[in-house]
Design a protein around this motif. Structure first.
Motif: not given
Length: 304
Positions: A29-33, A43-51
């Motif tokens: 939820q923190a990542t989604l928010n 914002e133009g460019f975002l990144k999510v890294v996950g296991e």
């Protein structure tokens, strides 16, 4: 199948990324928010890294589902393709009719005109690229060029990259440092805390329940604790073991999943070691789970 036995209308622990089963544990939820706030801020460019197995794809689909009513969304699930093919895939997701053969300039022009039309109509465009660690380095440059499309006031397209930790390694390469500099927000999605596993199990059972009287307390506290330790809070592993546990309980004609069922399921699952007979770390993710969950019994005490 055990559905009737447990009063369920569908399998509660499928490993397919179904947003109906999205569970908003603290990390997810923190990542989604953060993504929602950043995207709504332009914002133009975002990144999510996950296991592996931590829910990047279902998070991605939940993000798109949330944004669907307020902007134009597109989704590229498999970006392992050359620069031209990646641009064509993006154009197709935006609803453009690309006549082959074509060239990069033509496709970029069509994409640019499409984005300008959306901007003129007051519509934002958000594109999520899953499994982004698979994007070839030469194709990342195409994404950078697409991200250059902007007016004096706003970005014409917002890109979200979601990938495994290898994505960070790839983005750190000197030849694509210009792309890395454009990423304004970067989030990490890890396993859920051990204390959330019980709520996760009950949540999925509730979503799959056939009636309001479906029992959601199928997993005993001891079984939940064993599942939390054995999986280190990785949702995909929890789903795999929980599904096997329900099969075992159904086969025995009982309506409770016990610690013994979990032990048998672990032994039947490749990649998970059988429970130890003495205390101490037994699998690397256990060390992570122990840190996240706070003081608790040793692994041997929990598992045996």
């Amino acid at each position: 199948m055990y559905l009737g036995h447990f009063a369920l209308r569908e399998a509660p622990f499928s490993i397919t990324p179904d947003t109906d089963f999205y569970f908003a544990h603290d990390g997810a939820q923190a990542t989604l928010n953060t993504l929602l706030v950043a995207l709504r801020s332009g914002e133009g460019f975002l990144k999510v890294v996950g296991e592996l197995g931590c829910g990047k794809t279902v998070l991605c689909r939940q993000l798109l589902k949330t944004l669907h009513s307020e902007c134009v969304t597109a989704y590229i699930p498999n970006p392992d393709m050359g620069p031209d093919d990646l641009l064509c895939a993006l154009a197709a997701e935006l609803g453009l009719d690309i006549q082959l053969p074509t060239n990069r300039h033509t496709v970029m022009t069509l994409i640019g005109n499409c984005l300008l039309n959306h901007a003129a109509a007051g519509r934002r465009v958000v594109v999520c690229i899953d499994e982004a660690q698979a994007i070839p380095v030469r194709s990342l440059e195409s994404l950078r060029l697409v991200s250059n499309l902007e007016t004096e006031k706003r970005k014409l397209i917002q890109l979200v990259l979601l990938g495994q930790p290898d994505l960070d390694t790839k983005l750190a390469r000197p030849e694509i440092r210009q792309l890395l500099q454009r990423i304004t927000f970067s989030e990490y999605l890890g396993p859920m805390a051990g204390a959330s596993v019980g709520d996760y199990l009950r949540h999925r059972l509730a979503r799959a329940a056939a009636t309001e009287h479906t029992d959601l307390e199928v997993f005993t506290p001891e079984a939940i604790e064993r599942l939390a330790v054995a999986t280190a809070g990785v949702p995909r592993l929890i789903n795999i073991l929980a599904h096997k546990c329900l099969i075992l309980a159904y086969g025995q004609g009982v309506h409770r999943v016990s610690a013994t069922h979990v032990k048998l399921a672990v032994r039947d699952t490749p990649g998970l070691r059988p429970f130890p007979t003495s205390g101490g770390p037994w699998w690397n993710p256990w060390n992570w789970w122990k840190r996240r969950s706070g003081p608790t019994r040793t692994a041997g005490e929990v598992l045996e």
